[in-house]
Design an enzyme around this catalytic site. Structure first.
Site, mmCIF file in Angstrom:
data_model
loop_
_atom_site.group_PDB
_atom_site.id
_atom_site.type_symbol
_atom_site.label_atom_id
_atom_site.label_comp_id
_atom_site.label_asym_id
_atom_site.label_seq_id
_atom_site.Cartn_x
_atom_site.Cartn_y
_atom_site.Cartn_z
ATOM 1 N N SER A 56 0.802 -1.218 0.000
ATOM 2 C CA SER A 56 0.000 0.000 0.000
ATOM 3 C C SER A 56 0.840 1.276 0.000
ATOM 4 C CB SER A 56 -0.933 -0.070 1.204
ATOM 5 O OG SER A 56 -1.801 1.005 1.233
ATOM 6 N N ASP A 86 -1.656 1.350 -3.548
ATOM 7 C CA ASP A 86 -2.386 0.228 -4.144
ATOM 8 C C ASP A 86 -3.802 0.640 -4.539
ATOM 9 O OD1 ASP A 86 -3.253 0.361 -1.511
ATOM 10 O OD2 ASP A 86 -3.467 -1.814 -1.286
ATOM 11 N N ASP A 109 -6.399 1.914 -2.971
ATOM 12 C CA ASP A 109 -7.625 1.683 -2.197
ATOM 13 C C ASP A 109 -7.962 2.885 -1.304
ATOM 14 O OD1 ASP A 109 -5.738 1.305 -0.220
ATOM 15 O OD2 ASP A 109 -6.460 -0.675 0.402
ATOM 16 N N ALA A 120 -11.027 8.595 7.770
ATOM 17 C CA ALA A 120 -10.594 9.950 7.425
ATOM 18 C C ALA A 120 -9.459 9.900 6.398
ATOM 19 C CB ALA A 120 -10.158 10.682 8.683
ATOM 20 N N ASN A 121 -8.652 8.827 6.445
ATOM 21 C CA ASN A 121 -7.510 8.716 5.528
ATOM 22 C C ASN A 121 -7.919 8.452 4.074
ATOM 23 O OD1 ASN A 121 -8.074 5.946 5.295
ATOM 24 N ND2 ASN A 121 -6.607 5.382 6.884
ATOM 25 N N ARG A 169 -3.950 5.371 20.663
ATOM 26 C CA ARG A 169 -4.131 3.940 20.375
ATOM 27 C C ARG A 169 -2.825 3.368 19.844
ATOM 28 N NH1 ARG A 169 -4.445 3.769 14.815
ATOM 29 N NH2 ARG A 169 -4.910 1.553 14.780
ATOM 30 N N GLY A 228 -1.594 -0.432 14.428
ATOM 31 C CA GLY A 228 -1.658 -1.821 13.991
ATOM 32 C C GLY A 228 -0.687 -2.094 12.857
ATOM 33 N N ARG A 240 -0.137 5.998 18.505
ATOM 34 C CA ARG A 240 -0.621 7.174 17.781
ATOM 35 C C ARG A 240 -1.440 8.065 18.706
ATOM 36 N NH1 ARG A 240 1.119 6.262 12.843
ATOM 37 N NH2 ARG A 240 0.821 4.206 11.910
HETATM 38 C C1 16G Z 1 -4.275 -0.176 7.506
HETATM 39 C C2 16G Z 1 -5.753 -0.269 7.275
HETATM 40 C C3 16G Z 1 -6.389 1.085 7.362
HETATM 41 C C4 16G Z 1 -6.048 1.733 8.674
HETATM 42 C C5 16G Z 1 -4.572 1.742 8.914
HETATM 43 C C6 16G Z 1 -4.290 2.178 10.330
HETATM 44 C C7 16G Z 1 -6.946 -1.772 5.806
HETATM 45 C C8 16G Z 1 -7.117 -2.247 4.400
HETATM 46 N N1 16G Z 1 -6.042 -0.830 5.970
HETATM 47 O O1 16G Z 1 -3.658 0.541 6.492
HETATM 48 O O2 16G Z 1 -7.770 0.908 7.257
HETATM 49 O O3 16G Z 1 -6.523 3.051 8.715
HETATM 50 O O4 16G Z 1 -4.064 0.440 8.753
HETATM 51 O O5 16G Z 1 -2.936 2.118 10.578
HETATM 52 O O6 16G Z 1 -7.588 -2.237 6.731
HETATM 53 P P1 16G Z 1 -2.385 2.237 12.039
HETATM 54 O O7 16G Z 1 -2.983 1.129 12.863
HETATM 55 O O8 16G Z 1 -0.926 2.166 11.897
HETATM 56 O O9 16G Z 1 -2.820 3.577 12.556
HETATM 57 MG MG MG Z 2 -3.805 1.107 0.431
#
Ligand code: 16G
Ligand code: MG
Length: 573
Positions: A92, A307, A309, A400-401, A527, A530, A536
């Site tokens: 991505s 990617d 999306d 929001a992203n 939080r 992930g 963050r």
């Molecule tokens: C991933 C997720 C996106 C989420 C981001 C948060 C999918 C396809 N993509 O890119 O939805 O906003 O993680 O990232 O689920 P973070 O946990 O590092 O803040």
């Molecule tokens: Mg993406």
């Protein structure tokens, strides 16, 4: 028990045994292959990986064994569901050096959450334990190994993607599965193919051409309803392709648009580096235009991620000020449009907007109080939003992203279709029903899709005769700031209430609460990421200065109460 009955039981038992025997033979043959093939895709000893929010992501050099094993897992998932499964090789918006892999379930949704732990288990099994780990999944899920397996594979434009997608194909083959290699496709395109295949074409044709045809036909139908004040100038759109797969695919699609949308493509991958100073993530996080784009004041631009999306829109005003229209603004535009059409069609369908804690407070306020639609908040990550959106007749979900789409329940689609086809429907209702029908068709309901979202947004603006400035003026974003804090173990932070409140470590939420009280219209939450090894921090408030101060103070609280490492966070100003 009478003799005949007893004998028939014995027959059944014997058949069972024969079945079991043949299954075992199947399994042994597969396992020999897996064993042989997996030694060509060895796991570096002691490397630990985790199926994260959206699959595995890491430096491409560390992923070969994971790709092979995800090929195995996809084959098992296919056998289990008796359907085609997708595997997309992409990282991505991450840097070019990284790569990753996402699995796609039969209806084009993301992999069932209970299987994510199998993915992690397989990825982390040491070389000599791989067969045991595989058998464990087969037993737990009672998978019939003689069932056939079908897997669709796609990849983004990263230089590492070719060999990594080959590793996926090898994994599928090692379990005797069939695969179809779509080569270079966007993530949402592969999701789309999987759904088309498993609905026997009801959702569309499982080819890239079929995808363009379906979406562009619906787009052209929509555009036929453009407002009388919509001039030819409005057909122009600048697209930042993030130097990735989205750029290639927009280019490929252009002829299907019949000049109803005139795209100037920037960052098309011909010279710049993938996601480097461009793309949706860069624009959203930096709140500035991507490099490499030439765009006049007042004109619309949009950026895809690596990617395709995600999508965000923007423009620069005559004073040179940059205006970002993120996922929240997109959700607002789309849900307003849909709500108006439902009213015109007199269709009683329940519409809701699904957001995460990152949604700007102004957007939530506007949706709830001005538009009077139901707003639901879920945890970060597409799968959570997607599931929440499925609960409604029409569920509009956006992060929001810029990742998001719209889901229509089967019943909603049927009602729309009936109305559109009913000869007794009056003209106004019919027009609305047809617009709804084409809206359904332009949308990729499997997952957020930059190309599909772009076509829908462009159509809505044209139909409403709306400029990007008017769209932007629907509500004014509260200033906001996102920061990261490094801690020794981010898992010490546990959250509740869709990540809006921290339950551990002790005292952190109380500290945040008292900091938030200092500022007007303020909100803040923390939080664990992930996708990155950081915590963050999000803050919003009435003015940018107070927002920045709040974000910094909350970062300090995290640093002190959650085991911060390195230097203490510094004030932003
Ligand atoms: C991933 C997720 C996106 C989420 C981001 C948060 C999918 C396809 N993509 O890119 O939805 O906003 O993680 O990232 O689920 P973070 O946990 O590092 O803040
Ligand atoms: Mg993406």
């Amino acid at each position: 028990m009478n003799v005949a009955l007893h004998n028939s039981y014995r027959d059944e038992e014997e058949k069972e045994e024969v079945n079991l025997e043949s299954r075992k033979v199947h399994m042994m043959a597969h396992f020999q292959d897996v064993s042989k093939q997996s030694s060509l895709h060895p796991k570096p000893a002691e490397l630990v990986s985790q199926y994260g929010t959206a699959g595995f992501r890491a430096n491409a050099k560390l992923l070969d064994h994971i790709m092979f094993r995800m090929g195995l897992l996809a084959a098992l998932r296919s056998k289990k569901t008796k359907a085609t499964i997708g595997v997309m090789v992409t990282a991505s918006h991450n840097p070019e050096e990284d790569n990753g892999v996402k699995l796609i379930d039969p209806m084009g949704e993301m992999l069932l959450q209970t299987w994510e732990s199998y993915a992690t288990q397989l990825a982390n099994a040491e070389q000599e334990d791989l067969l045991t780990a595989l058998k464990d999944v087969i037993e737990k899920e009672a998978i019939n190994m003689s069932q056939e397996a079908n897997v669709f594979v796609g990849k983004d434009t990263r230089s590492s993607s070719s060999s990594l997608s080959q590793a996926v194909l090898d994994g599928v083959a090692a379990l005797g599965g069939h695969s179809k290699d779509y080569g270079l496709v966007t993530t949402p395109q592969l999701h789309y193919m999987v759904r088309c295949q498993n609905t026997q074409g009801k959702y569309g044709e499982a080819t890239v051409e079929g995808y363009y045809k379906k979406l562009c036909q619906a787009f052209i139908q929509l555009i036929n309803n453009k407002a009388s004040n919509c001039t030819d100038d409005q057909k122009h759109l600048s697209v930042d392709g993030a130097n990735g797969i989205g750029a290639l695919k927009v280019h490929e699609m252009e002829s299907h648009l019949k000049k109803e949308l005139l795209i100037s493509l920037f960052n098309d991958g011909s010279k710049g580096k993938l996601n480097h100073q461009c793309g949706a993530d860069f624009v959203k996080v930096q709140q500035k235009p991507p490099t490499g784009i030439e765009i006049n004041p007042g004109e619309r631009g949009c950026s895809f991620d690596g990617d395709a999306d995600r999508i965000v829109y923007y423009y620069t005003d005559s004073d040179g000020r940059f205006h970002l229209l993120d996922g929240d603004k997109i959700a607002t535009l789309i849900s307003t449009f849909l709500k108006e059409l439902l009213t015109q069609a007199s269709l009683d369908l329940k519409i809701a907007v699904v957001q995460t804690a990152y949604a700007n407070g102004s957007s939530t306020h506007y949706l709830e109080n001005t538009m009077k639609v139901t707003v639901v908040c879920t945890k970060t990550g597409v799968k959570h939003l997607h599931h929440a959106a499925q609960e409604f007749d029409i569920g509009v979900y956006f992060e929001a992203n810029g990742h998001g789409t719209v889901l229509f329940s089967e019943a909603a689609e049927e009602k729309i279709q009936q109305l559109a086809e009913n000869p007794g429907t009056d003209d106004e209702r019919k027009r609305a029903a047809l617009l709804l029908q084409n809206t359904v068709n332009v949308i990729n309901q499997t997952v957020g899709d930059a190309i599909s979202d772009m076509l829908l947004i462009e159509a809505i603006l044209a139909i409403k005769g709306m400029t990007i400035q008017q769209w932007d003026a629907m509500y004014t974003d509260l200033p906001n700031r996102q920061l990261k804090v490094k801690v020794s173990d981010r898992r010490v932070i546990d959250t509740t209430d869709a990540e809006r409140r921290a339950v551990s470590p002790a005292g952190l939420q109380e500290a945040i609460d008292s900091l938030v009280k200092k500022y007007k219209q303020a909100r803040s939450f923390v939080r664990p990421s992930g996708t990155e090894d950081v915590v963050r921090v999000y803050a919003e408030a009435e003015a940018q200065e107070s927002t920045d101060a709040l974000a910094h103070e909350v970062s300090l609280a995290v640093y002190r109460l959650a085991g911060g490492v390195g230097d203490e966070p510094k004030p932003l100003h």
